[in-house]
Design a protein around this motif. Structure first.
Motif, PDB file in Angstrom:
ATOM      1  N   LEU A 207     -50.598  19.230 -19.580  1.00  9.56           N
ATOM      2  CA  LEU A 207     -50.230  20.629 -19.809  1.00  9.56           C
ATOM      3  C   LEU A 207     -49.857  20.958 -21.255  1.00  9.56           C
ATOM      4  CD1 LEU A 207     -50.051  23.259 -18.252  1.00  9.56           C
ATOM      5  CD2 LEU A 207     -47.665  22.749 -17.817  1.00  9.56           C
ATOM      6  N   PRO A 208     -49.073  20.162 -21.962  1.00  8.46           N
ATOM      7  CA  PRO A 208     -48.777  20.506 -23.364  1.00  8.46           C
ATOM      8  C   PRO A 208     -50.016  20.552 -24.247  1.00  8.46           C
ATOM      9  CG  PRO A 208     -47.218  18.870 -22.581  1.00  8.46           C
ATOM     10  CD  PRO A 208     -48.269  19.009 -21.527  1.00  8.46           C
ATOM     11  N   ALA A 209     -50.970  19.662 -24.017  1.00  6.99           N
ATOM     12  CA  ALA A 209     -52.199  19.647 -24.819  1.00  6.99           C
ATOM     13  C   ALA A 209     -53.013  20.915 -24.580  1.00  6.99           C
ATOM     14  CB  ALA A 209     -53.033  18.417 -24.499  1.00  6.99           C
ATOM     15  N   VAL A 210     -53.142  21.313 -23.342  1.00  5.92           N
ATOM     16  CA  VAL A 210     -53.915  22.509 -23.013  1.00  5.92           C
ATOM     17  C   VAL A 210     -53.195  23.770 -23.493  1.00  5.92           C
ATOM     18  CG1 VAL A 210     -54.860  23.864 -21.097  1.00  5.92           C
ATOM     19  CG2 VAL A 210     -55.038  21.371 -21.073  1.00  5.92           C
ATOM     20  N   ALA A 211     -51.882  23.816 -23.323  1.00 10.32           N
ATOM     21  CA  ALA A 211     -51.122  24.990 -23.763  1.00 10.32           C
ATOM     22  C   ALA A 211     -51.223  25.179 -25.270  1.00 10.32           C
ATOM     23  CB  ALA A 211     -49.660  24.852 -23.334  1.00 10.32           C
ATOM     24  N   MET A 212     -51.081  24.102 -26.026  1.00 14.39           N
ATOM     25  CA  MET A 212     -51.211  24.212 -27.483  1.00 14.39           C
ATOM     26  C   MET A 212     -52.636  24.565 -27.888  1.00 14.39           C
ATOM     27  SD  MET A 212     -48.306  23.892 -28.890  1.00 14.39           S
ATOM     28  CE  MET A 212     -48.844  23.727 -30.569  1.00 14.39           C
ATOM     29  N   ALA A 213     -53.616  24.057 -27.152  1.00 17.72           N
ATOM     30  CA  ALA A 213     -55.014  24.363 -27.465  1.00 17.72           C
ATOM     31  C   ALA A 213     -55.324  25.841 -27.236  1.00 17.72           C
ATOM     32  CB  ALA A 213     -55.938  23.496 -26.634  1.00 17.72           C
ATOM     33  N   LEU A 214     -54.661  26.467 -26.304  1.00 22.17           N
ATOM     34  CA  LEU A 214     -54.850  27.898 -26.074  1.00 22.17           C
ATOM     35  C   LEU A 214     -53.999  28.748 -27.012  1.00 22.17           C
ATOM     36  CD1 LEU A 214     -54.857  27.918 -22.178  1.00 22.17           C
ATOM     37  CD2 LEU A 214     -56.798  28.403 -23.660  1.00 22.17           C
ATOM     38  N   LEU A 215     -52.789  28.301 -27.273  1.00 21.18           N
ATOM     39  CA  LEU A 215     -51.829  29.101 -28.035  1.00 21.18           C
ATOM     40  C   LEU A 215     -52.139  29.156 -29.529  1.00 21.18           C
ATOM     41  CD1 LEU A 215     -49.173  30.657 -27.576  1.00 21.18           C
ATOM     42  CD2 LEU A 215     -47.972  28.565 -28.129  1.00 21.18           C
ATOM     43  N   VAL A 216     -52.416  28.028 -30.149  1.00 20.86           N
ATOM     44  CA  VAL A 216     -52.576  27.992 -31.608  1.00 20.86           C
ATOM     45  C   VAL A 216     -53.792  28.789 -32.089  1.00 20.86           C
ATOM     46  CG1 VAL A 216     -52.960  26.476 -33.580  1.00 20.86           C
ATOM     47  CG2 VAL A 216     -51.215  25.913 -31.913  1.00 20.86           C
ATOM     48  N   PRO A 217     -54.987  28.621 -31.513  1.00 16.45           N
ATOM     49  CA  PRO A 217     -56.097  29.452 -31.980  1.00 16.45           C
ATOM     50  C   PRO A 217     -55.873  30.949 -31.727  1.00 16.45           C
ATOM     51  CG  PRO A 217     -56.953  27.573 -30.801  1.00 16.45           C
ATOM     52  CD  PRO A 217     -55.477  27.580 -30.593  1.00 16.45           C
TER      53      PRO A 217
ATOM     54  N   TYR B  18     -45.139  15.662 -29.634  1.00 20.86           N
ATOM     55  CA  TYR B  18     -45.260  17.120 -29.646  1.00 20.86           C
ATOM     56  C   TYR B  18     -45.476  17.651 -31.059  1.00 20.86           C
ATOM     57  CZ  TYR B  18     -43.832  17.028 -24.777  1.00 20.86           C
ATOM     58  OH  TYR B  18     -43.773  16.792 -23.433  1.00 20.86           O
ATOM     59  N   ALA B  19     -44.860  17.030 -32.037  1.00 24.19           N
ATOM     60  CA  ALA B  19     -45.117  17.415 -33.428  1.00 24.19           C
ATOM     61  C   ALA B  19     -46.570  17.114 -33.790  1.00 24.19           C
ATOM     62  CB  ALA B  19     -44.163  16.676 -34.363  1.00 24.19           C
ATOM     63  N   GLY B  20     -47.080  16.002 -33.293  1.00 28.45           N
ATOM     64  CA  GLY B  20     -48.484  15.679 -33.512  1.00 28.45           C
ATOM     65  C   GLY B  20     -49.421  16.678 -32.854  1.00 28.45           C
ATOM     66  N   LEU B  21     -49.021  17.223 -31.695  1.00 30.19           N
ATOM     67  CA  LEU B  21     -49.826  18.250 -31.034  1.00 30.19           C
ATOM     68  C   LEU B  21     -49.924  19.511 -31.887  1.00 30.19           C
ATOM     69  CD1 LEU B  21     -48.691  18.149 -27.295  1.00 30.19           C
ATOM     70  CD2 LEU B  21     -50.836  17.360 -28.257  1.00 30.19           C
ATOM     71  N   VAL B  22     -48.814  19.920 -32.472  1.00 31.66           N
ATOM     72  CA  VAL B  22     -48.823  21.106 -33.323  1.00 31.66           C
ATOM     73  C   VAL B  22     -49.720  20.876 -34.531  1.00 31.66           C
ATOM     74  CG1 VAL B  22     -47.384  22.585 -34.783  1.00 31.66           C
ATOM     75  CG2 VAL B  22     -46.536  21.833 -32.556  1.00 31.66           C
ATOM     76  N   LEU B  23     -49.570  19.731 -35.165  1.00 37.62           N
ATOM     77  CA  LEU B  23     -50.386  19.409 -36.335  1.00 37.62           C
ATOM     78  C   LEU B  23     -51.867  19.296 -35.972  1.00 37.62           C
ATOM     79  CD1 LEU B  23     -50.444  18.683 -39.336  1.00 37.62           C
ATOM     80  CD2 LEU B  23     -50.100  16.309 -38.676  1.00 37.62           C
ATOM     81  N   ALA B  24     -52.178  18.654 -34.872  1.00 34.46           N
ATOM     82  CA  ALA B  24     -53.573  18.495 -34.457  1.00 34.46           C
ATOM     83  C   ALA B  24     -54.207  19.840 -34.115  1.00 34.46           C
ATOM     84  CB  ALA B  24     -53.649  17.552 -33.256  1.00 34.46           C
ATOM     85  N   SER B  25     -53.462  20.717 -33.452  1.00 29.81           N
ATOM     86  CA  SER B  25     -53.998  22.038 -33.132  1.00 29.81           C
ATOM     87  C   SER B  25     -54.251  22.849 -34.389  1.00 29.81           C
ATOM     88  CB  SER B  25     -53.024  22.799 -32.222  1.00 29.81           C
ATOM     89  OG  SER B  25     -52.871  22.138 -31.006  1.00 29.81           O
ATOM     90  N   ALA B  26     -53.316  22.786 -35.330  1.00 29.70           N
ATOM     91  CA  ALA B  26     -53.490  23.517 -36.587  1.00 29.70           C
ATOM     92  C   ALA B  26     -54.679  22.970 -37.371  1.00 29.70           C
ATOM     93  CB  ALA B  26     -52.214  23.427 -37.413  1.00 29.70           C
TER      94      ALA B  26
END
Length: 116
Positions: free
Chosen positions: A42-52, A99-107
């Protein structure tokens, strides 16, 4: 994993043999296992939808030519890799470094597909 790991004993016994939970029905174990998998992803999918989506609010001119769905797919794939690496390196999921890595990876996925 240690004894305090949250899914320890779900599918394996105390000696490592595969069982379907002691005193539990097979359907209940399957539902609980699927719940753990969904909550892991869920965190991976949520960040993938939210950041773009939020990036389009700020850089709407620059990202007009970049496909939103393409950015979401790339961010989701990269985020999944980050989650698995976080689990392997840190030994547990839900760590703040992951989670910090998720933000960086999405960006980085948004930057790679539309801003570079």
């Amino acid at each position: 994993m240690g004894k305090d790991y949250k899914i320890d004993g779900l599918l394996s016994g105390s000696r490592g043999e595969m069982i379907l939970g002691e005193g539990r029905g097979g359907v209940q174990v399957l539902v609980q296992f699927l719940s753990h998998v969904v909550n892991f992803l869920l965190p991976a999918v949520a960040m993938a939808l939210l950041v773009p989506s939020l990036a389009r609010l700020v850089w709407w001119k620059s990202l007009a030519s970049a496909g939103w769905w393409r950015q979401v797919k790339l961010a989701a794939a990269v985020n999944l890799v980050v989650l698995v690496l976080g689990l392997l390196v840190l030994g547990r999921d839900g760590a703040m470094w992951t989670y910090a890595g998720l933000v960086l990876a999405s960006a980085l996925a948004v930057w790679w597909t539309g801003l570079r």
